[in-house]
Write an enzyme that holds these catalytic residues in place. Structure first.
Site, PDB file in Angstrom:
ATOM      1  N   LYS A  35      12.431  -0.048 -16.293  1.00  0.00           N
ATOM      2  CA  LYS A  35      13.554  -0.913 -16.699  1.00  0.00           C
ATOM      3  C   LYS A  35      13.180  -1.658 -17.984  1.00  0.00           C
ATOM      4  O   LYS A  35      11.999  -1.711 -18.356  1.00  0.00           O
ATOM      5  CB  LYS A  35      13.869  -1.895 -15.571  1.00  0.00           C
ATOM      6  CG  LYS A  35      12.730  -2.855 -15.241  1.00  0.00           C
ATOM      7  CD  LYS A  35      13.008  -3.656 -13.974  1.00  0.00           C
ATOM      8  CE  LYS A  35      11.854  -4.588 -13.656  1.00  0.00           C
ATOM      9  NZ  LYS A  35      11.986  -5.226 -12.332  1.00  0.00           N
TER      10      LYS A  35
ATOM     11  N   TYR B 135       4.877 -25.707 -41.035  1.00  0.00           N
ATOM     12  CA  TYR B 135       5.929 -26.631 -40.597  1.00  0.00           C
ATOM     13  C   TYR B 135       5.345 -27.829 -39.855  1.00  0.00           C
ATOM     14  O   TYR B 135       4.428 -27.675 -39.030  1.00  0.00           O
ATOM     15  CB  TYR B 135       6.890 -25.920 -39.650  1.00  0.00           C
ATOM     16  CG  TYR B 135       7.877 -25.006 -40.332  1.00  0.00           C
ATOM     17  CD1 TYR B 135       8.763 -25.481 -41.294  1.00  0.00           C
ATOM     18  CD2 TYR B 135       7.929 -23.658 -39.988  1.00  0.00           C
ATOM     19  CE1 TYR B 135       9.676 -24.625 -41.904  1.00  0.00           C
ATOM     20  CE2 TYR B 135       8.841 -22.807 -40.583  1.00  0.00           C
ATOM     21  CZ  TYR B 135       9.717 -23.294 -41.544  1.00  0.00           C
ATOM     22  OH  TYR B 135      10.610 -22.451 -42.140  1.00  0.00           O
TER      23      TYR B 135
HETATM   24  C1  LIG Z   1      10.711  -5.034 -11.663  1.00  0.00           C
HETATM   25  C2  LIG Z   1      10.675  -4.547 -10.270  1.00  0.00           C
HETATM   26  C3  LIG Z   1       9.599  -3.751  -9.821  1.00  0.00           C
HETATM   27  C4  LIG Z   1       8.337  -3.562 -10.626  1.00  0.00           C
HETATM   28  O1  LIG Z   1       7.597  -4.751 -10.500  1.00  0.00           O
HETATM   29  P1  LIG Z   1       6.142  -4.955 -11.170  1.00  0.00           P
HETATM   30  O2  LIG Z   1       5.730  -6.296 -10.691  1.00  0.00           O
HETATM   31  O3  LIG Z   1       6.378  -4.928 -12.635  1.00  0.00           O
HETATM   32  O4  LIG Z   1       5.271  -3.871 -10.718  1.00  0.00           O
HETATM   33  C5  LIG Z   1       9.691  -3.190  -8.553  1.00  0.00           C
HETATM   34  N1  LIG Z   1      10.764  -3.430  -7.763  1.00  0.00           N
HETATM   35  C6  LIG Z   1      11.794  -4.229  -8.140  1.00  0.00           C
HETATM   36  C7  LIG Z   1      12.923  -4.464  -7.217  1.00  0.00           C
HETATM   37  C8  LIG Z   1      11.778  -4.821  -9.401  1.00  0.00           C
HETATM   38  O5  LIG Z   1      12.799  -5.606  -9.776  1.00  0.00           O
END
Ligand SMILES: *Cc1c(COP(=O)(O)O)cnc(C)c1O
Length: 347
Positions: free
Chosen positions: A35, A244
Site C-alpha cells: 500500500k 532561518y
Molecule cells: C499496513 C498494514 C499491514 C502491514 O503492517 P506493517 O506493520 O507495515 O508490517 C498489515 N495489515 C494491515 C491491516 C495494515 O493496515
C-alpha cells in the site's frame, strides 16, 4: 545532477521478505503489503521483485493502488484490498480482479449484490476498533457470509510492536474465537505479529514495514540510501548565524555545506534538532533549520568537501531519522517526496 538520489535496494527487500517468511512454518503463505506505493518506494518495482522471488499474494489499501500492480505483475497474483468494497469501487474490483476485505454489513450487502461471483475476504475487529466486523455483527452474519465462501478471514493487531502488551494475547484469543473451525484461511499478523511467534501466524502473514527495512524487524537489511548533492559551501566566522530564525550560530570558524533537499522532500523540519548527515562514514551535524528545499550541514571537521551527503544509509536508518523527529520510520518512508531521482538496484 541537481536533485537528490534515493537508492532502493530491491535485493534487500527480497531478502527481508525471505527472512520474514522463514520465521513461519513452511505451510504459511507470506504475502507483501505494498500500500501507499510500497511505503513510498515504488509498488511496481517492489511487487515485481517479490513476485519473481515467489510472493503470490499482495495487499493494498485502496483499489486504485492495484492498477499499476496488475500491469506489472499480471493476472495471477492475488491482490487483496484492506478498505474492502466502498461505494464506487465495484468496477475497479471487477476489472482488476481484486479481493476486497469486507469490513461491514453494508460492504457485504454491496458486494454480494454487485459482484456475487467475485472472491472476497472478511476483516474482523478483534479489538483495535478501526476496521472490520465486531464480534456481535460477525455472530449475526457468519452463516450467510460463510455460505458465500470467503477466501480469507483477517484481523489486525493494535500493539504488535510491543511484545509485552497484554492486548496481543487478548486480540489473538478473540480472533481464534471468531474464526476457529470454519475451514477458511486466516491472517492476523503484519511485521510485528510475525515476530510475536507462530501462534500469531495462521495461514497468511502480511508484512509491510519489515520488507522495507524498518522496525520492529530489527534484523532487516538496509533498503534505502538517500544521497543529497552539495549545492554550495561557505566559511562562516565565529558569531555569524546560519539559516532561518538564526537557529544556528557559529561559536568558532565553521564550514557549512548547503545540500539539495528539504521538508518538501519529506525531510520534516523536526529532524533539525538531532539528525546528522553522513559523508561516507563520518557524521556531520545539521546546522540550523531544515528549509523547504535545502539543509545546511556543519562539515568543518572534514578534510575534503564532499559532493554528496547521505541522510539515509546503513548508519542512519529511517527509524534513526524518525527518532530524531519524534515520529516512526513508517512516516519518514511514506513522506519521501516525488522530487528524488530513484535508482533501483543495490543501495
Ligand atoms: C499496513 C498494514 C499491514 C502491514 O503492517 P506493517 O506493520 O507495515 O508490517 C498489515 N495489515 C494491515 C491491516 C495494515 O493496515
Amino acid at each position: 545532477m541537481g536533485t537528490a538520489t534515493l537508492h532502493i535496494d530491491l535485493d534487500a527487500i527480497v531478502a527481508n521478505w525471505k527472512a520474514l517468511a522463514a520465521k513461519s512454518a513452511p505451510g504459511v503463505d507470506t504475502a507483501a503489503v505494498v500500500k501507499a506505493d510500497a511505503y513510498g518506494l515504488g509498488a511496481g518495482h517492489v511487487a515485481r521483485a517479490l513476485y519473481r522471488a515467489g510472493c503470490t499474494q499482495f495487499f493494498v489499501a485502496y483499489p486504485e493502488e492495484a492498477a499499476t500492480l496488475r500491469e506489472t505483475i499480471g493476472q495471477n497474483p492475488q491482490i487483496n484490498v484492506f478498505s474492502g468494497h466502498m461505494a464506487g469501487d465495484t468496477d475497479m474490483i471487477s476489472d482488476l480482479n481484486l479481493v476486497p476485505m469486507l469490513n461491514s454489513i453494508e460492504q457485504m450487502t454491496r458486494h454480494f449484490e454487485a459482484l456475487p461471483d467475485q472472491p472476497f475476504g472478511v476483516q474482523l475487529d478483534s479489538g483495535m476498533n478501526r476496521l472490520g466486523l465486531e464480534p456481535s455483527e460477525w455472530t449475526a452474519a457468519r452463516d450467510i457470509v460463510m455460505a458465500q465462501g470467503p477466501k480469507l478471514l483477517m484481523s489486525h493487531l493494535a500493539c504488535a510492536d510491543e511484545p509485552d502488551s497484554p492486548s496481543n494475547a487478548r486480540q489473538l484469543a478473540q480472533f481464534v474465537e471468531m474464526t476457529e473451525g470454519l475451514g477458511v484461511p486466516r491472517s492476523l499478523s503484519a511485521t510485528g505479529g510475525i515476530l510475536l511467534g507462530s501462534d500469531y501466524h495462521f495461514d497468511v502473514t502480511r508484512p509491510g514495514i519489515g520488507l522495507y527495512g524498518g522496525l520492529p524487524f530489527g534484523d532487516a537489511q538496509s533498503v534505502v540510501r538517500l544521497s543529497v548533492p552539495v549545492v554550495q559551501t561557505r566559511d562562516v566566522a565565529a558569531g555569524e548565524f546560519v539559516g532561518y530564525g538564526r537557529a544556528f550560530t557559529a561559536e568558532t570558524p565553521t564550514r557549512i555545506a548547503t545540500i539539495a533537499a528539504g521538508y518538501a522532500d519529506g525531510l520534516i523540519r523536526a529532524i533539525g534538532g538531532s539528525a546528522v548527515a553522513f559523508a561516507g562514514e563520518v557524521p556531520c551535524p545539521l546546522a540550523g533549520r531544515v528549509s523547504m528545499d535545502l539543509i545546511t550541514v556543519d562539515i568543518t571537521h572534514l578534510d575534503d568537501t564532499p559532493t554528496h551527503l547521505d541522510l539515509l544509509c546503513e548508519a542512519q536508518s529511517v527509524d534513526d531519522l524518525a527518532a530524531s523527529a519524534d515520529t516512526i520510520g513508517y512516516e519518514i518512508l511514506t513522506s519521501l517526496g516525488a522530487r528524488y531521482t530513484r535508482r533501483y538496484g543495490n543501495a
